[in-house]
Design an enzyme around this catalytic site. Structure first.
Site, PDB file in Angstrom:
ATOM      1  N   ASP A   1       0.784  -1.010   0.040  1.00 33.25           N
ATOM      2  CA  ASP A   1      -0.142   0.126   0.009  1.00 33.25           C
ATOM      3  C   ASP A   1       1.001   1.297  -0.178  1.00 33.25           C
ATOM      4  OD1 ASP A   1      -1.615   2.145   0.449  1.00 33.25           O
ATOM      5  OD2 ASP A   1      -2.869   1.108   2.039  1.00 33.25           O
TER       6      ASP A   1
ATOM      7  N   ASN B   1       3.130   3.209 -10.238  1.00 36.07           N
ATOM      8  CA  ASN B   1       2.102   3.366 -11.091  1.00 36.07           C
ATOM      9  C   ASN B   1       0.904   3.834 -10.262  1.00 36.07           C
ATOM     10  OD1 ASN B   1       0.179   2.469 -13.623  1.00 36.07           O
ATOM     11  ND2 ASN B   1      -0.211   1.003 -11.910  1.00 36.07           N
TER      12      ASN B   1
ATOM     13  N   ALA C   1      -7.091  18.483  -7.215  1.00 36.09           N
ATOM     14  CA  ALA C   1      -5.857  17.618  -6.396  1.00 36.09           C
ATOM     15  C   ALA C   1      -5.392  16.781  -7.494  1.00 36.09           C
ATOM     16  CB  ALA C   1      -6.522  17.124  -5.181  1.00 36.09           C
ATOM     17  N   TYR C   2      -5.955  16.096  -8.231  1.00 37.04           N
ATOM     18  CA  TYR C   2      -5.373  15.114  -9.291  1.00 37.04           C
ATOM     19  C   TYR C   2      -4.399  15.628 -10.227  1.00 37.04           C
ATOM     20  CZ  TYR C   2      -4.568  11.202 -12.732  1.00 37.04           C
ATOM     21  OH  TYR C   2      -4.318  10.277 -13.340  1.00 37.04           O
TER      22      TYR C   2
ATOM     23  N   VAL D   1      -2.880  18.576  -9.459  1.00 29.51           N
ATOM     24  CA  VAL D   1      -1.881  18.968  -8.912  1.00 29.51           C
ATOM     25  C   VAL D   1      -0.853  17.844  -8.486  1.00 29.51           C
ATOM     26  CG1 VAL D   1      -1.169  20.228  -6.408  1.00 29.51           C
ATOM     27  CG2 VAL D   1      -2.978  21.076  -7.901  1.00 29.51           C
TER      28      VAL D   1
ATOM     29  N   LYS E   1      -0.159  15.221 -10.051  1.00 34.48           N
ATOM     30  CA  LYS E   1       0.610  14.945 -11.148  1.00 34.48           C
ATOM     31  C   LYS E   1       1.727  15.760 -11.517  1.00 34.48           C
ATOM     32  CE  LYS E   1      -1.332  10.727 -11.523  1.00 34.48           C
ATOM     33  NZ  LYS E   1      -0.564   9.321 -11.484  1.00 34.48           N
TER      34      LYS E   1
ATOM     35  N   VAL F   1      -6.566   6.457 -21.279  1.00 41.30           N
ATOM     36  CA  VAL F   1      -6.725   4.673 -21.535  1.00 41.30           C
ATOM     37  C   VAL F   1      -7.733   4.189 -20.839  1.00 41.30           C
ATOM     38  CG1 VAL F   1      -5.363   2.558 -20.956  1.00 41.30           C
ATOM     39  CG2 VAL F   1      -4.212   4.647 -21.519  1.00 41.30           C
ATOM     40  N   ARG F   2      -8.516   3.224 -21.813  1.00 41.60           N
ATOM     41  CA  ARG F   2      -9.644   2.346 -21.145  1.00 41.60           C
ATOM     42  C   ARG F   2      -9.332   1.604 -19.989  1.00 41.60           C
ATOM     43  NH1 ARG F   2     -10.132   2.450 -26.656  1.00 41.60           N
ATOM     44  NH2 ARG F   2      -9.329   0.590 -26.897  1.00 41.60           N
TER      45      ARG F   2
HETATM   46  P1  NAP Z   1      -7.004   1.974 -12.298  1.00 33.41           P
HETATM   47  O1  NAP Z   1      -7.418   0.794 -13.102  1.00 33.41           O
HETATM   48  O2  NAP Z   1      -7.788   2.591 -11.289  1.00 33.41           O
HETATM   49  O3  NAP Z   1      -6.051   1.149 -11.415  1.00 33.41           O
HETATM   50  C1  NAP Z   1      -5.279   1.872 -10.264  1.00 33.41           C
HETATM   51  C2  NAP Z   1      -4.287   0.961  -9.597  1.00 33.41           C
HETATM   52  O4  NAP Z   1      -3.525   1.686  -8.460  1.00 33.41           O
HETATM   53  C3  NAP Z   1      -5.017  -0.355  -8.805  1.00 33.41           C
HETATM   54  O5  NAP Z   1      -4.384  -1.411  -8.920  1.00 33.41           O
HETATM   55  C4  NAP Z   1      -5.327   0.322  -7.455  1.00 33.41           C
HETATM   56  O6  NAP Z   1      -5.254  -0.766  -6.529  1.00 33.41           O
HETATM   57  C5  NAP Z   1      -3.929   0.692  -7.367  1.00 33.41           C
HETATM   58  N1  NAP Z   1      -3.709   1.840  -6.063  1.00 33.41           N
HETATM   59  C6  NAP Z   1      -4.598   2.749  -5.771  1.00 33.41           C
HETATM   60  N2  NAP Z   1      -4.350   3.267  -4.646  1.00 33.41           N
HETATM   61  C7  NAP Z   1      -3.247   2.500  -4.168  1.00 33.41           C
HETATM   62  C8  NAP Z   1      -2.346   2.387  -2.812  1.00 33.41           C
HETATM   63  N3  NAP Z   1      -2.810   3.244  -1.741  1.00 33.41           N
HETATM   64  N4  NAP Z   1      -1.647   1.442  -3.025  1.00 33.41           N
HETATM   65  C9  NAP Z   1      -1.352   0.519  -3.941  1.00 33.41           C
HETATM   66  N5  NAP Z   1      -2.089   0.552  -4.957  1.00 33.41           N
HETATM   67  C10 NAP Z   1      -2.963   1.501  -5.074  1.00 33.41           C
HETATM   68  O7  NAP Z   1      -6.115   3.019 -12.778  1.00 33.41           O
HETATM   69  P2  NAP Z   1      -5.249   3.031 -14.255  1.00 33.41           P
HETATM   70  O8  NAP Z   1      -6.055   3.713 -15.294  1.00 33.41           O
HETATM   71  O9  NAP Z   1      -4.621   1.582 -14.482  1.00 33.41           O
HETATM   72  O10 NAP Z   1      -4.014   3.926 -13.853  1.00 33.41           O
HETATM   73  C11 NAP Z   1      -2.707   3.696 -13.192  1.00 33.41           C
HETATM   74  C12 NAP Z   1      -2.036   5.109 -13.189  1.00 33.41           C
HETATM   75  O11 NAP Z   1      -1.892   5.730 -14.679  1.00 33.41           O
HETATM   76  C13 NAP Z   1      -2.575   5.920 -12.331  1.00 33.41           C
HETATM   77  O12 NAP Z   1      -1.181   6.472 -11.441  1.00 33.41           O
HETATM   78  C14 NAP Z   1      -2.909   6.844 -12.966  1.00 33.41           C
HETATM   79  O13 NAP Z   1      -3.116   8.315 -12.491  1.00 33.41           O
HETATM   80  C15 NAP Z   1      -2.081   6.979 -14.157  1.00 33.41           C
HETATM   81  N6  NAP Z   1      -2.978   7.550 -15.457  1.00 33.41           N
HETATM   82  C16 NAP Z   1      -4.306   7.036 -15.929  1.00 33.41           C
HETATM   83  C17 NAP Z   1      -4.918   7.262 -16.974  1.00 33.41           C
HETATM   84  C18 NAP Z   1      -6.047   6.568 -17.693  1.00 33.41           C
HETATM   85  O14 NAP Z   1      -6.674   7.325 -18.848  1.00 33.41           O
HETATM   86  N7  NAP Z   1      -6.362   5.595 -17.310  1.00 33.41           N
HETATM   87  C19 NAP Z   1      -4.339   8.664 -17.644  1.00 33.41           C
HETATM   88  C20 NAP Z   1      -3.288   9.440 -17.177  1.00 33.41           C
HETATM   89  C21 NAP Z   1      -2.552   8.618 -16.060  1.00 33.41           C
HETATM   90  P3  NAP Z   1      -6.733  -1.369  -6.085  1.00 33.41           P
HETATM   91  O15 NAP Z   1      -7.192  -2.204  -7.175  1.00 33.41           O
HETATM   92  O16 NAP Z   1      -6.594  -1.884  -4.666  1.00 33.41           O
HETATM   93  O17 NAP Z   1      -7.761  -0.084  -6.000  1.00 33.41           O
END
Ligand code: NAP
Length: 275
Positions: free
Chosen positions: A82, A109, A200-201, A203, A205, A234-235
């Site tokens: 975590d 990530n 906040a998101y 900020v 990043k 991303v989806r």
């Molecule tokens: P996601 O599908 O919501 O997955 C987020 C992951 O982060 C999950 O594995 C979640 O775990 C984990 N997480 C959240 N809080 C945590 C904590 N306190 N400790 C450990 N793990 C934690 O999001 P995603 O789209 O894959 O995003 C991955 C990264 O890409 C993020 O940093 C996001 O900001 C960035 N990003 C995403 C997009 C997009 O369009 N998707 C765009 C730009 C940047 P749980 O399963 O336990 O919740």
């Protein structure tokens, strides 16, 4: 002894000594139980890396590691982590140290988005998206090899252009120190996430990009490259079904950070972007 299971060799437990002998490099990815992190784990395992699948929920992490072992035939192991917990990071550090595991690529990530939109979510968002990568990086740094890469997953929503002029200047100031950045972010949280020109998101990043630049400077003597990579929209659960990019495309953008020779930059799809 902390070991990697190898499905390729029946009932064989690949000892960590094999990892240290240069047979395979080790990557640790936070939030790798789903979404982009899971796909990054899949790609690296497919490329022959030993992959530590970070997940704050142990069962979800083990299920993901099982799934990815089946998909790739690679060596993956779940690690309960975590990113908001000092104790959790310390426990992982102890486990890796006891298993003589060293990290060649750390991918920060894990991230959250929705919490940024509610007032009491400001602290959680900064804690996860900014202090999380910092906590994990510093906590695991003794286990990160010289010459390794650290990749912080950022977002276009963290573009400096989204901030007001004063905070844009603050975050882009080459003289900004890590301690000063942390102090400013505590102030931001205490102020309820108001006054920076974006939520906040964004900020979190933007500050992560600044932290990336600062850590790249600090870790240059150890030849550790630190970059921020944006996956694009991303989806995933976070990005939603309407996002234009597949998880494969987004993860590829992140994986660039694992292998690049650059440091201190912000990249999307392999190109430096001015965030
Ligand atoms: P996601 O599908 O919501 O997955 C987020 C992951 O982060 C999950 O594995 C979640 O775990 C984990 N997480 C959240 N809080 C945590 C904590 N306190 N400790 C450990 N793990 C934690 O999001 P995603 O789209 O894959 O995003 C991955 C990264 O890409 C993020 O940093 C996001 O900001 C960035 N990003 C995403 C997009 C997009 O369009 N998707 C765009 C730009 C940047 P749980 O399963 O336990 O919740």
């Amino acid at each position: 002894m902390y070991t990697f299971d190898s499905p390729k060799v029946y009932k064989c437990r690949v000892k960590i000594e094999a990892v240290d002998s240069g047979v395979a490099k080790t990557a640790l990815i936070t939030g790798a139980n789903r979404g982009i992190g899971q796909q990054v784990a899949r790609v690296l395992a497919g490329d022959g890396w030993d992959v530590l699948v970070g997940s704050r929920d142990r069962q979800n992490g083990e299920a993901a590691a099982r799934r990815l072992r089946k998909d790739t035939g690679g060596r993956l192991k779940a690690v309960e982590l975590d990113v908001t917990s000092d104790a959790s990071v310390a426990a992982v550090a102890t486990k890796l140290r006891d298993g003589a595991i060293r990290i060649d690529a750390l991918v920060n990530n894990a991230g959250i988005y929705g919490d940024a939109r509610v007032r009491d979510g400001v602290a959680r968002t900064i804690e996860t998206n900014l202090f999380g990568p910092l906590r994990v990086t510093l906590g695991l740094l003794p286990l990160v090899r010289d010459g390794a890469t650290i990749t912080n997953v950022t977002s276009g929503l963290g573009a400096l252009a989204n901030l007001d002029e004063a905070h844009r200047r603050l975050l882009s100031d080459p003289a900004l120190t890590r301690d000063a950045l942390v102090a400013h972010m505590h102030d931001f949280v205490r102020g309820g996430g108001e006054g920076w020109g974006t939520d906040a998101y964004g900020v979190s990043k933007a500050a992560l990009n600044a932290l990336t630049r600062i850590l790249a400077g600090e870790l240059a003597p150890r030849h550790i490259r630190v970059n921020a990579t944006c996956p694009g929209w991303v989806r995933t659960d976070m990005g939603g079904r309407g996002a234009p990019l597949s998880v494969e495309r987004g993860a590829a953008s992140v994986v660039f950070g694992v292998t690049t020779t650059e440091t201190g930059g912000v990249f999307r799809h392999g190109a430096r972007i001015g965030l």
